[in-house]
Design a protein around this motif. Structure first.
Motif, mmCIF file in Angstrom:
data_model
loop_
_atom_site.group_PDB
_atom_site.id
_atom_site.type_symbol
_atom_site.label_atom_id
_atom_site.label_comp_id
_atom_site.label_asym_id
_atom_site.label_seq_id
_atom_site.Cartn_x
_atom_site.Cartn_y
_atom_site.Cartn_z
ATOM 1 N N GLN A 119 0.838 -1.210 0.000
ATOM 2 C CA GLN A 119 0.000 0.000 0.000
ATOM 3 C C GLN A 119 0.873 1.260 0.000
ATOM 4 O O GLN A 119 0.597 2.227 -0.720
ATOM 5 N N VAL A 120 1.926 1.235 0.820
ATOM 6 C CA VAL A 120 2.837 2.392 0.907
ATOM 7 C C VAL A 120 3.547 2.600 -0.433
ATOM 8 O O VAL A 120 3.634 3.723 -0.942
ATOM 9 N N LEU A 121 4.034 1.504 -1.003
ATOM 10 C CA LEU A 121 4.785 1.607 -2.260
ATOM 11 C C LEU A 121 3.897 2.086 -3.417
ATOM 12 O O LEU A 121 4.327 2.879 -4.243
ATOM 13 N N HIS A 122 2.643 1.605 -3.450
ATOM 14 C CA HIS A 122 1.778 1.919 -4.598
ATOM 15 C C HIS A 122 1.019 3.229 -4.428
ATOM 16 O O HIS A 122 0.676 3.880 -5.410
ATOM 17 N N ASN A 123 0.757 3.616 -3.178
ATOM 18 C CA ASN A 123 -0.113 4.778 -2.963
ATOM 19 C C ASN A 123 0.579 5.951 -2.280
ATOM 20 O O ASN A 123 -0.059 6.953 -1.971
ATOM 21 N N GLY A 124 1.879 5.807 -2.002
ATOM 22 C CA GLY A 124 2.654 6.946 -1.505
ATOM 23 C C GLY A 124 2.222 7.486 -0.159
ATOM 24 O O GLY A 124 2.119 8.703 0.016
ATOM 25 N N TYR A 125 1.940 6.591 0.798
ATOM 26 C CA TYR A 125 1.585 7.072 2.143
ATOM 27 C C TYR A 125 2.793 7.712 2.809
ATOM 28 O O TYR A 125 3.938 7.302 2.590
ATOM 29 N N ASP A 126 2.530 8.727 3.637
ATOM 30 C CA ASP A 126 3.604 9.460 4.319
ATOM 31 C C ASP A 126 3.977 8.808 5.648
ATOM 32 O O ASP A 126 5.069 9.022 6.162
ATOM 33 N N ILE A 127 3.033 8.068 6.231
ATOM 34 C CA ILE A 127 3.298 7.447 7.534
ATOM 35 C C ILE A 127 2.340 6.265 7.707
ATOM 36 O O ILE A 127 1.198 6.305 7.252
ATOM 37 N N VAL A 128 2.851 5.205 8.341
ATOM 38 C CA VAL A 128 2.015 4.064 8.729
ATOM 39 C C VAL A 128 1.860 4.121 10.246
ATOM 40 O O VAL A 128 2.846 4.258 10.975
ATOM 41 N N ILE A 129 0.615 4.029 10.723
ATOM 42 C CA ILE A 129 0.361 4.034 12.167
ATOM 43 C C ILE A 129 -0.248 2.689 12.553
ATOM 44 O O ILE A 129 -1.205 2.231 11.928
ATOM 45 N N LYS A 130 0.335 2.051 13.562
ATOM 46 C CA LYS A 130 -0.144 0.728 13.971
ATOM 47 C C LYS A 130 -0.165 0.638 15.496
ATOM 48 O O LYS A 130 0.753 1.122 16.155
ATOM 49 N N GLY A 131 -1.204 0.036 16.040
ATOM 50 C CA GLY A 131 -1.287 -0.156 17.486
ATOM 51 C C GLY A 131 -0.399 -1.299 17.941
ATOM 52 O O GLY A 131 -0.101 -2.214 17.170
ATOM 53 N N THR A 132 0.056 -1.235 19.193
ATOM 54 C CA THR A 132 0.827 -2.338 19.764
ATOM 55 C C THR A 132 0.007 -2.995 20.868
ATOM 56 O O THR A 132 -0.921 -2.396 21.403
ATOM 57 N N HIS A 133 0.375 -4.223 21.197
ATOM 58 C CA HIS A 133 -0.361 -4.979 22.220
ATOM 59 C C HIS A 133 0.319 -4.826 23.566
ATOM 60 O O HIS A 133 1.529 -5.007 23.666
ATOM 61 N N GLU A 134 -0.454 -4.540 24.574
ATOM 62 C CA GLU A 134 0.110 -4.476 25.922
ATOM 63 C C GLU A 134 -0.100 -5.809 26.625
ATOM 64 O O GLU A 134 -1.154 -6.415 26.523
ATOM 65 N N HIS A 135 0.938 -6.245 27.316
ATOM 66 C CA HIS A 135 0.867 -7.489 28.088
ATOM 67 C C HIS A 135 0.353 -7.129 29.484
ATOM 68 O O HIS A 135 1.007 -6.401 30.222
ATOM 69 N N ASP A 136 -0.823 -7.632 29.843
ATOM 70 C CA ASP A 136 -1.466 -7.215 31.100
ATOM 71 C C ASP A 136 -0.581 -7.427 32.318
ATOM 72 O O ASP A 136 -0.466 -6.575 33.180
ATOM 73 N N LYS A 137 0.055 -8.614 32.394
ATOM 74 C CA LYS A 137 0.819 -8.937 33.604
ATOM 75 C C LYS A 137 2.101 -8.121 33.677
ATOM 76 O O LYS A 137 2.490 -7.624 34.711
ATOM 77 N N LEU A 138 2.792 -8.014 32.550
ATOM 78 C CA LEU A 138 4.110 -7.367 32.557
ATOM 79 C C LEU A 138 4.004 -5.851 32.415
ATOM 80 O O LEU A 138 4.966 -5.143 32.652
ATOM 81 N N LYS A 139 2.839 -5.386 31.969
ATOM 82 C CA LYS A 139 2.656 -3.958 31.687
ATOM 83 C C LYS A 139 3.645 -3.456 30.635
ATOM 84 O O LYS A 139 3.947 -2.271 30.541
ATOM 85 N N ALA A 140 4.186 -4.395 29.884
ATOM 86 C CA ALA A 140 5.101 -4.005 28.810
ATOM 87 C C ALA A 140 4.357 -4.176 27.494
ATOM 88 O O ALA A 140 3.272 -4.731 27.442
ATOM 89 N N VAL A 141 4.966 -3.694 26.429
ATOM 90 C CA VAL A 141 4.351 -3.809 25.122
ATOM 91 C C VAL A 141 4.909 -5.051 24.429
ATOM 92 O O VAL A 141 6.104 -5.326 24.503
ATOM 93 N N ILE A 142 4.025 -5.789 23.786
ATOM 94 C CA ILE A 142 4.490 -6.965 23.045
ATOM 95 C C ILE A 142 4.465 -6.628 21.561
ATOM 96 O O ILE A 142 3.453 -6.170 21.038
ATOM 97 N N PHE A 143 5.570 -6.862 20.888
ATOM 98 C CA PHE A 143 5.628 -6.603 19.456
ATOM 99 C C PHE A 143 5.494 -7.915 18.696
ATOM 100 O O PHE A 143 6.147 -8.894 19.003
#
Length: 309
Positions: free
Chosen positions: A103-127
């Protein structure tokens, strides 16, 4: 003209809380950008149903795509920002990162925004593996977001490598700092710069008895401090907003971002692929794993995605 005019917001099919879409709207309110809400779906069982003809399989796929389109429309309507154009796109693909980059290559987007998952127990972000693929291979900036606001006067931390003579690193330092200043103006945030430098290699101190570790550390510190000040001055950033510390980048960046309670960390990814990526890993990835705030990852000038080849 504002920098972010076309935003690709990656939709998470597992939740109604679309962090990426919310952040895209926040940004679009400031830049008048158009947003595409993008969803990649795949159901392995549909592909494995041998009793169906290819036409029937295609009809089932299309039915699922239409269903997700309706769901997306409802999500977009709930956001209710009549002044912002939000388009939607649903594709069928078994490797979600590929259609995002296409999509970025064909449509020339300036930025991709994506949510990350939070791990409830660790309170850290899981990628997820998809996050890593996008970070490595997407040619435009990638913003990985958490579920929080960007308050006015929040801190933006730009991670640099000012000690390197390599032109690629120097160019990337400029790109990262320009982006930080641009975003600082956009969201009314305070820009800070951080740089780490290595301490004395232990083996040198052991192998060369006359080696003066303190002297070495002092000269390294002075060299990096001076390089940082020269860089900061170019961008009008005050000395008290610069942070130079000994240690591994992932430790130093995490420490400074925690002390500042940063909303956003901006860093560069060189975008290694293949064996070197698997063996060496990428400093950016070690850093990102430790951070608990939004992360904006940028590529060097002239970066070509492997999907362009």
């Amino acid at each position: 003209m504002e920098k972010y005019q076309k935003i690709l917001a990656v939709i998470d099919p597992t939740t109604d809380n679309q962090k990426a879409l919310k952040r895209a709207v926040e940004l679009a309110q400031k830049t008048k950008a158009t947003i595409t809400a993008f969803l990649s779906i795949y159901d392995f069982s549909y592909e494995m149903t041998t009793m169906l003809s290819s036409e029937e399989r295609e009809a089932m796929r299309q039915s699922l795509i239409n269903d997700r389109h309706e769901w997306l429309k409802e999500l977009i309507n709930d956001i209710n920002h009549p002044d912002i154009v939000i388009n939607s796109e649903v594709v069928w693909h078994n490797r979600p990162f590929e259609p995002i980059i296409e999509q970025v290559l064909h449509n020339g987007y300036d930025i991709v925004i994506k949510g990350t998952h939070e791990h409830d127990k660790l309170k850290a972000v899981i990628f997820t593996p998809t996050d890593w693929h996008i970070l490595r291979k997407c040619p435009c900036p990638v913003l990985l977001v958490k579920d929080h606001q960007w308050p006015a006067h929040g801190n933006i931390l730009a991670s640099l490598n000012v000690g390197s003579d390599e032109s690629e690193h120097q160019s990337l330092n400029n790109i990262i700092t320009e982006e930080a200043v641009n975003l600082g103006n956009l969201i009314n945030g305070n820009v800070h710069l951080v740089n780490s430098y290595p301490g004395t290699p232990v083996n040198i101190a052991i192998e060369i008895p006359e080696f003066n570790a303190n002297e070495y550390n002092d000269s390294m510190r002075q060299y990096h401090h001076q390089a940082m000040q020269e860089h900061a001055v170019k961008f009008g950033i005050s000395p008290e907003n610069t942070h130079v510390m000994e240690g591994l980048p992932e430790d130093v960046i995490e420490q400074v971002s925690t002390e500042l309670d940063a909303e956003l960390v901006i860093l560069g990814t060189i975008g290694r692929t293949g064996l070197s990526a698997a063996l060496i890993g990428n400093t950016a990835e070690h850093v990102i794993d430790k951070l608990n705030c939004d992360v904006l990852a940028l590529k060097p000038d002239g970066y070509q995605s492997p999907l362009q080849e």
